[in-house]
Design a protein around this motif. Structure first.
Motif, PDB file in Angstrom:
ATOM      1  N   LEU A   1     -11.277   6.278  -3.529  1.00  0.00           N
ATOM      2  CA  LEU A   1     -12.345   7.153  -4.023  1.00  0.00           C
ATOM      3  C   LEU A   1     -12.203   7.393  -5.527  1.00  0.00           C
ATOM      4  O   LEU A   1     -13.190   7.349  -6.275  1.00  0.00           O
ATOM      5  CB  LEU A   1     -12.320   8.487  -3.278  1.00  0.00           C
ATOM      6  N   ALA A   2     -10.986   7.629  -5.983  1.00  0.00           N
ATOM      7  CA  ALA A   2     -10.767   7.884  -7.410  1.00  0.00           C
ATOM      8  C   ALA A   2     -11.035   6.635  -8.244  1.00  0.00           C
ATOM      9  O   ALA A   2     -11.651   6.707  -9.309  1.00  0.00           O
ATOM     10  CB  ALA A   2      -9.343   8.376  -7.640  1.00  0.00           C
ATOM     11  N   LEU A   3     -10.585   5.495  -7.756  1.00  0.00           N
ATOM     12  CA  LEU A   3     -10.810   4.246  -8.487  1.00  0.00           C
ATOM     13  C   LEU A   3     -12.288   3.919  -8.565  1.00  0.00           C
ATOM     14  O   LEU A   3     -12.794   3.485  -9.604  1.00  0.00           O
ATOM     15  CB  LEU A   3     -10.042   3.102  -7.815  1.00  0.00           C
ATOM     16  N   ARG A   4     -12.990   4.144  -7.470  1.00  0.00           N
ATOM     17  CA  ARG A   4     -14.433   3.915  -7.476  1.00  0.00           C
ATOM     18  C   ARG A   4     -15.118   4.839  -8.477  1.00  0.00           C
ATOM     19  O   ARG A   4     -16.042   4.431  -9.189  1.00  0.00           O
ATOM     20  CB  ARG A   4     -15.004   4.141  -6.066  1.00  0.00           C
TER      21      ARG A   4
ATOM     22  N   PRO B   1      -9.943   8.659  10.028  1.00  0.00           N
ATOM     23  CA  PRO B   1     -11.274   8.041  10.036  1.00  0.00           C
ATOM     24  C   PRO B   1     -12.259   8.722   9.100  1.00  0.00           C
ATOM     25  O   PRO B   1     -13.153   8.060   8.552  1.00  0.00           O
ATOM     26  CB  PRO B   1     -11.719   8.159  11.497  1.00  0.00           C
ATOM     27  N   ILE B   2     -12.130  10.032   8.900  1.00  0.00           N
ATOM     28  CA  ILE B   2     -13.040  10.733   7.989  1.00  0.00           C
ATOM     29  C   ILE B   2     -12.935  10.149   6.589  1.00  0.00           C
ATOM     30  O   ILE B   2     -13.931   9.732   5.983  1.00  0.00           O
ATOM     31  CB  ILE B   2     -12.725  12.249   7.952  1.00  0.00           C
TER      32      ILE B   2
ATOM     33  N   ALA C   1     -14.237   6.622   1.850  1.00  0.00           N
ATOM     34  CA  ALA C   1     -13.758   5.642   0.876  1.00  0.00           C
ATOM     35  C   ALA C   1     -14.542   4.337   0.954  1.00  0.00           C
ATOM     36  O   ALA C   1     -14.993   3.809  -0.065  1.00  0.00           O
ATOM     37  CB  ALA C   1     -12.272   5.380   1.095  1.00  0.00           C
ATOM     38  N   LEU C   2     -14.708   3.827   2.141  1.00  0.00           N
ATOM     39  CA  LEU C   2     -15.414   2.559   2.313  1.00  0.00           C
ATOM     40  C   LEU C   2     -16.872   2.660   1.882  1.00  0.00           C
ATOM     41  O   LEU C   2     -17.416   1.757   1.241  1.00  0.00           O
ATOM     42  CB  LEU C   2     -15.338   2.116   3.779  1.00  0.00           C
ATOM     43  N   ASP C   3     -17.508   3.794   2.203  1.00  0.00           N
ATOM     44  CA  ASP C   3     -18.925   3.948   1.889  1.00  0.00           C
ATOM     45  C   ASP C   3     -19.166   4.288   0.426  1.00  0.00           C
ATOM     46  O   ASP C   3     -20.279   4.111  -0.069  1.00  0.00           O
ATOM     47  CB  ASP C   3     -19.544   5.030   2.774  1.00  0.00           C
ATOM     48  N   SER C   4     -18.148   4.764  -0.280  1.00  0.00           N
ATOM     49  CA  SER C   4     -18.334   5.117  -1.689  1.00  0.00           C
ATOM     50  C   SER C   4     -18.762   3.909  -2.516  1.00  0.00           C
ATOM     51  O   SER C   4     -19.484   4.052  -3.507  1.00  0.00           O
ATOM     52  CB  SER C   4     -17.046   5.712  -2.263  1.00  0.00           C
ATOM     53  N   GLY C   5     -18.304   2.747  -2.109  1.00  0.00           N
ATOM     54  CA  GLY C   5     -18.682   1.524  -2.813  1.00  0.00           C
ATOM     55  C   GLY C   5     -19.312   0.506  -1.886  1.00  0.00           C
ATOM     56  O   GLY C   5     -19.431  -0.665  -2.241  1.00  0.00           O
ATOM     57  N   ASN C   6     -19.699   0.967  -0.682  1.00  0.00           N
ATOM     58  CA  ASN C   6     -20.265   0.072   0.332  1.00  0.00           C
ATOM     59  C   ASN C   6     -19.388  -1.168   0.517  1.00  0.00           C
ATOM     60  O   ASN C   6     -19.864  -2.300   0.579  1.00  0.00           O
ATOM     61  CB  ASN C   6     -21.689  -0.338  -0.045  1.00  0.00           C
ATOM     62  N   TYR C   7     -18.077  -0.924   0.599  1.00  0.00           N
ATOM     63  CA  TYR C   7     -17.119  -2.016   0.696  1.00  0.00           C
ATOM     64  C   TYR C   7     -17.092  -2.591   2.110  1.00  0.00           C
ATOM     65  O   TYR C   7     -17.166  -1.853   3.101  1.00  0.00           O
ATOM     66  CB  TYR C   7     -15.714  -1.522   0.349  1.00  0.00           C
ATOM     67  N   GLU C   8     -16.975  -3.898   2.176  1.00  0.00           N
ATOM     68  CA  GLU C   8     -16.737  -4.546   3.459  1.00  0.00           C
ATOM     69  C   GLU C   8     -15.290  -4.264   3.870  1.00  0.00           C
ATOM     70  O   GLU C   8     -14.398  -4.187   3.021  1.00  0.00           O
ATOM     71  CB  GLU C   8     -16.948  -6.058   3.348  1.00  0.00           C
ATOM     72  N   ILE C   9     -15.062  -4.088   5.142  1.00  0.00           N
ATOM     73  CA  ILE C   9     -13.695  -3.862   5.616  1.00  0.00           C
ATOM     74  C   ILE C   9     -12.984  -5.213   5.676  1.00  0.00           C
ATOM     75  O   ILE C   9     -13.404  -6.103   6.428  1.00  0.00           O
ATOM     76  CB  ILE C   9     -13.683  -3.197   7.002  1.00  0.00           C
ATOM     77  N   PRO C  10     -11.934  -5.402   4.907  1.00  0.00           N
ATOM     78  CA  PRO C  10     -11.242  -6.708   4.910  1.00  0.00           C
ATOM     79  C   PRO C  10     -10.606  -6.985   6.272  1.00  0.00           C
ATOM     80  O   PRO C  10     -10.221  -6.056   6.997  1.00  0.00           O
ATOM     81  CB  PRO C  10     -10.169  -6.539   3.829  1.00  0.00           C
ATOM     82  N   PHE C  11     -10.490  -8.252   6.590  1.00  0.00           N
ATOM     83  CA  PHE C  11      -9.810  -8.624   7.830  1.00  0.00           C
ATOM     84  C   PHE C  11      -8.306  -8.515   7.596  1.00  0.00           C
ATOM     85  O   PHE C  11      -7.731  -9.225   6.780  1.00  0.00           O
ATOM     86  CB  PHE C  11     -10.169 -10.043   8.257  1.00  0.00           C
ATOM     87  N   ASN C  12      -7.692  -7.591   8.307  1.00  0.00           N
ATOM     88  CA  ASN C  12      -6.260  -7.327   8.160  1.00  0.00           C
ATOM     89  C   ASN C  12      -5.505  -8.116   9.233  1.00  0.00           C
ATOM     90  O   ASN C  12      -5.521  -7.776  10.413  1.00  0.00           O
ATOM     91  CB  ASN C  12      -5.993  -5.821   8.314  1.00  0.00           C
TER      92      ASN C  12
END
Length: 550
Positions: free
Chosen positions: A116-119, A151-152, A157-168
């Motif tokens: 969130l901070a980096l975004r 999860p919150i 965090a993911l939605d702040s930049g609409n990031y795709e969730i990487p395959f871990n």
């Protein structure tokens, strides 16, 4: 005078007195509800920023004196010394490098908070000293291990930049947004709220759960859960407008409810949240002392660093939403706050040298007819960068079709390409508004004509034509667009109308589905259907995101 008449006069007088008293109370309540002005908030924010800069001189990676301070400052829009963000990013790189990308083995909110901070400062969380900080959030089990906070903040965090969730690859269970949403919903208590533990709602956690779920209100289950949670927060609010957690009235509880209302665009003087004429904002400012930030509790106990940082970002959120701008965590309008020495190269390694990143020129740009639209994020992100515009200043017309010339225009703007005229098409005159856009798109191989001499600029663009243009643009951006005949067939065979696609469009369509530029959740491709403005914005947005140009 008769006794009956006297009684009637007394009765009438009493009634008038009751009415006047009621009107007086209503006016007093209205006055009290409006007791905190925008100037009061602006003054408190300005003073708190000055206080924070004097006390948090070197922000580090941490929950106090770190990310929350950076987020509040970055999203406030106030001028902060350049070295402040540069120094913070340097600290982040040092910590990430020293820990080999592992911030915590247990608390995955450490990753979410840092993302969130980096975004917020326009940095790329997928590449910090060579480490992808989004990767841990692809591990569902580890993310939810610490409870509902996991999860919150993963969603935020993911939605702040609409990031795709990487395959871990190391994850036993690969995470999806749907899984995180369902995990939060499953923890809603019978009283309608949420809590870290126990059976009674906690306003802090309830407010945070709402913030994470707010972007998914188009889902019936989410909307119902939020409505119940809002009722609970209204019930939990004290008579002075504030909130208590574990029996202790405190600033942070009030702030998280304020954040939730901002995320839902609920006015703070909404009747459900104005008690005795006091709003959440009224109560929050009772913790404020000029030049000293915000207290945790009324008596001054507790850590004031955390309460001050949370109060700052809460008030900044209020300022942003009151001004019609995107909320604190909806960061499609961010610009890089780092100096050129700290900015990572943007774009993919093989992108064409002429392809450029389009900067944000109109932060918070939106349209009245996309408030609940599924493609709102894409439209706002492109509009903020001047890539796409509405049919007028306030209306976007998301369901209206788009012409071939219009799509060529947003494609070339999206890639930051300079206009280049062409004489290739007889139906494109130099005086046409789209002449430069079509010429540019043709010169760079993004578009072709409908024949050897015609472009058909005013013809509605079809979905498969758009897919071809997107694939050509993606190649220019350095993306690998190659698919074998077998890969193309396997990708498209899942759709019922696969055979209706044109042969010349199949590889491009398959590429778009493979890269999630087009959603594979649809039943049919509808290749010849007229493409809608919102759909075209979403396709371009997804392609630019995948090409690391947003």
């Amino acid at each position: 005078m008769s006794g009956r008449l006297c009684n009637r006069i007394r009765s009438t007088s009493l009634m008038l007195l009751i009415i006047l008293t009621g009107l007086s109370l209503a006016l007093n309540a209205a006055t009290a509800a409006a007791s905190v002005s925008s100037k009061d908030v602006d003054s408190a924010v300005t003073d708190t920023i000055a206080f924070m800069l004097s006390t948090v001189k070197e922000p580090q990676v941490g929950s106090v004196g770190g990310e929350w301070a950076i987020i509040g400052l970055a999203r406030s829009g106030y001028t902060v010394p350049q070295h402040y963000y540069d120094d913070y990013y340097s600290h982040v790189e040092q910590v990430v490098t020293a820990n080999r990308g592992v911030l915590s083995e247990k608390k995955y909110t450490e990753y979410s908070r840092l993302i969130l901070a980096l975004r917020a400062i326009g940095a790329d969380p997928a590449n910090v000293a060579g480490y992808n900080l989004l990767m841990p959030l692809g591990d569902y089990d580890k993310t939810v291990w610490q409870g509902i906070n996991g999860p919150i903040f993963a969603l935020l965090a993911l939605d702040s930049g609409n990031y795709e969730i990487p395959f871990n690859k190391s994850a036993v269970t690969h995470a999806t947004r749907e899984m995180y949403i369902e995990d939060i919903l499953s923890q809603q208590l019978k009283d309608g709220g949420f809590a870290l533990s126990g059976l009674a709602a906690d306003p802090d956690i309830t407010g945070m759960a709402i913030q994470a779920l707010a972007k998914y209100q188009n889902r019936t289950s989410v909307k119902a859960a939020i409505e119940k949670a809002i009722q609970t927060l209204s019930r939990l609010q004290d008579d002075d407008g504030g909130y208590a957690s574990l029996g202790v009235k405190n600033a942070e509880s009030t702030i998280q409810v304020l954040m939730a209302l901002c995320e839902l665009s609920i006015p703070l003087d909404d009747s459900r949240f104005a008690k005795n004429g006091k709003t959440i904002l009224d109560h929050l400012l009772t913790y404020y002392s000029k030049g000293q930030g915000f207290r945790h509790t009324a008596d001054g106990s507790g850590v004031t660093g955390m309460s001050t940082e949370q109060a700052l970002y809460g008030l900044v959120n209020y300022q942003r939403t009151a001004a019609g701008r995107s909320s604190l965590y909806r960061m499609n309008d961010v610009v890089s706050l780092l100096s050129s020495n700290h900015q990572a190269d943007v774009g993919l390694p093989n992108k064409h040298k002429d392809v450029q990143v389009m900067p944000v020129v109109e932060p918070g740009k939106t349209f009245s007819d996309i408030r609940e639209h599924a493609n709102k994020t894409a439209i706002e992100a492109l509009a903020a960068r001047g890539i796409i515009s509405g049919i007028n200043a306030t209306t976007f017309a998301p369901n209206q079709s788009m012409t071939r010339a219009e799509f060529a225009a947003i494609m070339t703007k999206g890639l930051g390409l300079k206009p280049k005229a062409t004489n290739a098409f007889k139906d494109i005159t130099p005086a046409s508004w789209y002449s430069g856009a079509v010429g540019t798109a043709y010169t760079y191989g993004i578009v072709k004509g409908t024949s050897t001499a015609a472009f058909s600029p005013d013809r509605t663009i079809s979905k498969q034509e758009a897919a071809v243009m997107i694939a050509n643009a993606a190649k220019l951006c350095g993306m690998n667009t190659a698919l074998s005949t077998l890969e193309t067939r396997d990708m498209l065979a899942q759709f019922g109308d696969y055979t209706k696609t044109a042969e010349w469009a199949r590889a491009a369509l398959a590429f778009n589905y493979r890269e999630n530029i087009l959603s594979q959740d649809a039943w049919n491709i509808e290749p010849s259907a007229a493409a809608k403005r919102a759909e075209m914005a979403d396709m371009l947005y997804r392609m630019l995101t995948a090409a690391k140009l947003l």
